[in-house]
Design a protein around this motif. Structure first.
Motif, mmCIF file in Angstrom:
data_model
loop_
_atom_site.group_PDB
_atom_site.id
_atom_site.type_symbol
_atom_site.label_atom_id
_atom_site.label_comp_id
_atom_site.label_asym_id
_atom_site.label_seq_id
_atom_site.Cartn_x
_atom_site.Cartn_y
_atom_site.Cartn_z
ATOM 1 N N VAL A 79 11.509 -13.956 68.176
ATOM 2 C CA VAL A 79 12.495 -12.860 68.156
ATOM 3 C C VAL A 79 13.742 -13.325 67.409
ATOM 4 C CG1 VAL A 79 11.906 -11.578 70.253
ATOM 5 C CG2 VAL A 79 13.448 -13.547 70.397
ATOM 6 N N LEU A 80 14.513 -12.343 66.961
ATOM 7 C CA LEU A 80 15.779 -12.649 66.293
ATOM 8 C C LEU A 80 16.714 -13.378 67.264
ATOM 9 C CD1 LEU A 80 17.378 -11.700 63.581
ATOM 10 C CD2 LEU A 80 18.593 -10.217 65.163
ATOM 11 N N ILE A 81 17.427 -14.351 66.763
ATOM 12 C CA ILE A 81 18.430 -15.025 67.593
ATOM 13 C C ILE A 81 19.670 -14.122 67.633
ATOM 14 C CG2 ILE A 81 19.901 -17.061 67.819
ATOM 15 C CD1 ILE A 81 17.719 -18.592 66.218
ATOM 16 N N PRO A 82 20.115 -13.770 68.833
ATOM 17 C CA PRO A 82 21.292 -12.899 68.911
ATOM 18 C C PRO A 82 22.469 -13.479 68.133
ATOM 19 C CG PRO A 82 20.304 -13.159 71.069
ATOM 20 C CD PRO A 82 19.583 -14.097 70.152
ATOM 21 N N ARG A 83 23.180 -12.596 67.431
ATOM 22 C CA ARG A 83 24.361 -13.004 66.668
ATOM 23 C C ARG A 83 25.609 -12.543 67.412
ATOM 24 N NH1 ARG A 83 20.180 -14.482 64.035
ATOM 25 N NH2 ARG A 83 20.084 -14.411 61.767
ATOM 26 N N PHE A 84 26.628 -13.349 67.299
ATOM 27 C CA PHE A 84 27.903 -12.990 67.905
ATOM 28 C C PHE A 84 28.360 -11.600 67.445
ATOM 29 C CE2 PHE A 84 32.356 -12.689 66.606
ATOM 30 C CZ PHE A 84 32.904 -12.444 67.855
ATOM 31 N N SER A 172 20.666 0.848 67.771
ATOM 32 C CA SER A 172 19.703 -0.043 67.125
ATOM 33 C C SER A 172 20.390 -1.092 66.257
ATOM 34 C CB SER A 172 18.736 0.773 66.252
ATOM 35 O OG SER A 172 17.766 -0.080 65.689
ATOM 36 N N ASN A 173 19.858 -2.291 66.353
ATOM 37 C CA ASN A 173 20.182 -3.343 65.386
ATOM 38 C C ASN A 173 18.870 -3.621 64.663
ATOM 39 O OD1 ASN A 173 20.922 -5.577 63.923
ATOM 40 N ND2 ASN A 173 20.963 -6.977 65.680
ATOM 41 N N PRO A 174 18.528 -2.775 63.694
ATOM 42 C CA PRO A 174 17.198 -2.903 63.075
ATOM 43 C C PRO A 174 17.191 -4.019 62.043
ATOM 44 C CG PRO A 174 18.417 -1.173 61.977
ATOM 45 C CD PRO A 174 19.328 -1.735 63.045
ATOM 46 N N PRO A 175 16.027 -4.350 61.511
ATOM 47 C CA PRO A 175 16.002 -5.292 60.390
ATOM 48 C C PRO A 175 16.721 -4.626 59.220
ATOM 49 C CG PRO A 175 13.780 -4.819 61.221
ATOM 50 C CD PRO A 175 14.697 -3.848 61.856
ATOM 51 N N TYR A 176 17.659 -5.308 58.595
ATOM 52 C CA TYR A 176 18.410 -4.624 57.525
ATOM 53 C C TYR A 176 18.647 -5.468 56.275
ATOM 54 C CZ TYR A 176 22.475 -6.808 59.945
ATOM 55 O OH TYR A 176 23.347 -7.670 60.558
ATOM 56 N N ILE A 177 18.040 -6.624 56.192
ATOM 57 C CA ILE A 177 18.282 -7.460 55.007
ATOM 58 C C ILE A 177 17.418 -6.957 53.842
ATOM 59 C CG2 ILE A 177 18.203 -9.812 54.100
ATOM 60 C CD1 ILE A 177 18.788 -10.792 56.931
ATOM 61 N N ASN A 178 18.025 -6.815 52.672
ATOM 62 C CA ASN A 178 17.268 -6.286 51.521
ATOM 63 C C ASN A 178 16.474 -7.402 50.834
ATOM 64 O OD1 ASN A 178 18.907 -7.672 49.611
ATOM 65 N ND2 ASN A 178 20.411 -6.021 49.654
ATOM 66 N N ARG A 188 17.124 -22.278 58.140
ATOM 67 C CA ARG A 188 17.011 -22.063 59.593
ATOM 68 C C ARG A 188 16.781 -20.584 59.912
ATOM 69 N NH1 ARG A 188 17.918 -26.774 62.346
ATOM 70 N NH2 ARG A 188 19.229 -27.986 60.961
ATOM 71 N N VAL A 189 17.435 -19.693 59.152
ATOM 72 C CA VAL A 189 17.250 -18.246 59.378
ATOM 73 C C VAL A 189 15.814 -17.853 59.022
ATOM 74 C CG1 VAL A 189 18.056 -15.926 58.765
ATOM 75 C CG2 VAL A 189 19.705 -17.783 59.008
ATOM 76 N N LYS A 190 15.240 -18.558 58.029
ATOM 77 C CA LYS A 190 13.847 -18.259 57.631
ATOM 78 C C LYS A 190 12.843 -18.556 58.738
ATOM 79 C CE LYS A 190 14.289 -18.777 52.647
ATOM 80 N NZ LYS A 190 14.220 -19.808 51.598
ATOM 81 N N LEU A 195 9.834 -9.824 60.457
ATOM 82 C CA LEU A 195 9.762 -8.497 61.076
ATOM 83 C C LEU A 195 11.121 -8.039 61.632
ATOM 84 C CD1 LEU A 195 7.584 -6.331 62.067
ATOM 85 C CD2 LEU A 195 7.571 -7.592 64.219
ATOM 86 N N ALA A 196 11.933 -8.999 62.027
ATOM 87 C CA ALA A 196 13.228 -8.656 62.617
ATOM 88 C C ALA A 196 14.358 -8.681 61.593
ATOM 89 C CB ALA A 196 13.553 -9.633 63.746
ATOM 90 N N LEU A 197 14.039 -9.103 60.362
ATOM 91 C CA LEU A 197 15.097 -9.275 59.362
ATOM 92 C C LEU A 197 14.986 -8.323 58.182
ATOM 93 C CD1 LEU A 197 15.038 -13.189 59.099
ATOM 94 C CD2 LEU A 197 16.829 -11.837 60.184
ATOM 95 N N PHE A 198 13.764 -8.142 57.678
ATOM 96 C CA PHE A 198 13.584 -7.470 56.396
ATOM 97 C C PHE A 198 13.591 -5.948 56.547
ATOM 98 C CE2 PHE A 198 10.493 -6.203 52.903
ATOM 99 C CZ PHE A 198 11.481 -6.225 51.912
ATOM 100 N N PHE A 226 24.651 1.984 65.213
ATOM 101 C CA PHE A 226 23.855 0.981 64.493
ATOM 102 C C PHE A 226 24.662 -0.270 64.200
ATOM 103 C CE2 PHE A 226 21.802 4.839 62.444
ATOM 104 C CZ PHE A 226 20.527 4.628 62.948
ATOM 105 N N GLU A 227 23.988 -1.417 64.261
ATOM 106 C CA GLU A 227 24.540 -2.567 63.546
ATOM 107 C C GLU A 227 24.046 -2.431 62.111
ATOM 108 O OE1 GLU A 227 24.537 -6.533 65.195
ATOM 109 O OE2 GLU A 227 24.085 -7.383 63.220
ATOM 110 N N ILE A 228 24.888 -2.823 61.153
ATOM 111 C CA ILE A 228 24.504 -2.702 59.741
ATOM 112 C C ILE A 228 24.848 -3.979 58.984
ATOM 113 C CG2 ILE A 228 24.777 -0.182 59.655
ATOM 114 C CD1 ILE A 228 27.519 -0.669 58.344
ATOM 115 N N ASP A 258 31.359 -4.816 56.653
ATOM 116 C CA ASP A 258 30.806 -3.705 57.427
ATOM 117 C C ASP A 258 29.931 -4.290 58.528
ATOM 118 O OD1 ASP A 258 31.944 -2.176 55.467
ATOM 119 O OD2 ASP A 258 30.053 -1.686 54.453
ATOM 120 N N ARG A 259 30.036 -3.751 59.747
ATOM 121 C CA ARG A 259 29.238 -4.354 60.830
ATOM 122 C C ARG A 259 28.540 -3.332 61.717
ATOM 123 N NH1 ARG A 259 26.329 -8.274 60.821
ATOM 124 N NH2 ARG A 259 28.006 -9.336 59.701
ATOM 125 N N CYS A 260 29.231 -2.217 62.006
ATOM 126 C CA CYS A 260 28.510 -1.155 62.718
ATOM 127 C C CYS A 260 29.028 0.225 62.376
ATOM 128 C CB CYS A 260 28.440 -1.385 64.221
ATOM 129 S SG CYS A 260 29.864 -2.078 64.987
#
Ligand code: GLN
Length: 267
Positions: A79-84, A172-178, A188-190, A195-198, A226-228, A258-260
């Protein structure tokens, strides 16, 4: 091995996290006892952790924990590691001052958003959904760990298992990286699930899909939050404005990115 050596090996931040969790010492105790030697059995465990850490495994997976909004969540690979930064989303939802009766969290991951909202708004009922079984296992484990009885988790591909149910808030904090930014991710992020990032070519796939169907599952004048990604504010605002949402509020993080986005249904 001394505490100082651990701090040197893992770096100060991750090193303190390791010592805190393996030895039960506070930040202050670590600071003042840097020459203290670590007991042999703990040293062996720390060496094992370091072996994976040196191969770029994130420290939170190795320790199995991440703090979010003042609570320790259980965490593991998958799972995605929660971000501050996601705490900013929580703060802004809470500061709306609305007594949401029922909330839907799409792509709940480790359950941090669902569980935090459930605990901060004990009168609400929160449903977290995810397509990943690992995510649901971890969310349920965190639900138990933190006693969030008013939260529930269910497998669903976005709205696919939601049925007719309607909510006062969809978050939702969906996957949002382009695609472009995916290439430049830190090693480390890789290690976190793609599924949780892209989020597709432009990172906006999930906002489009969620917004498109959202009115079927949102009560009259309900909210969407949304988180963005750092540069997605204008695009997500536009998607919302074109889909019968008003009061669109773009919130930046402490770095000015931009964050949400939080908006209200006009129907
Ligand atoms: N904030 C995460 C990152 O920058 C991405 C999380 C997400 O795609 N929802 O790595």
């Amino acid at each position: 091995m001394t505490l100082k050596e651990i701090l040197e090996k893992f770096g100060k931040v991750d090193g303190s996290f390791v010592i805190e969790n393996m030895m039960g010492l506070s930040q202050t105790e670590i600071f003042f006892n840097q020459n203290e030697t670590v007991p042999k059995d703990i040293e062996i465990k720390i060496d094992e952790i370091y072996e994976n850490y040196s191969k770029d495994y994130p420290i939170n997976y190795l320790i199995g924990k991440k703090n979010f909004y003042g609570r320790d969540f259980y965490l593991e690979d998958g799972v995605l590691i929660p971000r501050f930064e996601t705490e900013i989303l929580i703060e802004n939802i809470l500061s709306l001052g609305v007594d949401f009766e029922n909330i839907l969290d799409i792509g709940c991951g480790s359950g941090i958003i669902s569980i935090t909202l459930a605990l901060e708004m004990p009168k609400s009922k929160v449903l977290g959904v995810d397509i990943s079984e690992v995510a649901l296992d971890i969310s349920n484990r965190n639900r138990e760990l933190l006693g969030a009885r008013n939260s529930e988790f269910k497998e669903s591909n976005l709205f696919s298992s939601i049925g007719e149910e309607k909510f006062d808030l969809i978050v939702s904090n969906p996957p949002y990286i382009n695609r472009e930014d995916m290439k430049a991710l830190d090693e480390r992020v890789k290690k976190e699930p793609e599924l949780a990032l892209f989020g597709g070519e432009d990172g906006l796939d999930f906002y489009k899909a969620i917004i498109e169907k959202s009115h079927e599952h949102l009560n009259e004048n309900g909210y969407i939050a949304f988180e963005i990604g750092y540069n997605q504010g204008e695009s997500v605002k536009e998607l919302l404005s074109n889909n019968e949402y008003g009061d669109v509020n773009l919130i930046k993080d402490y770095n000015g990115f931009d964050r949400c986005v939080i908006a209200r249904s006009m129907i």
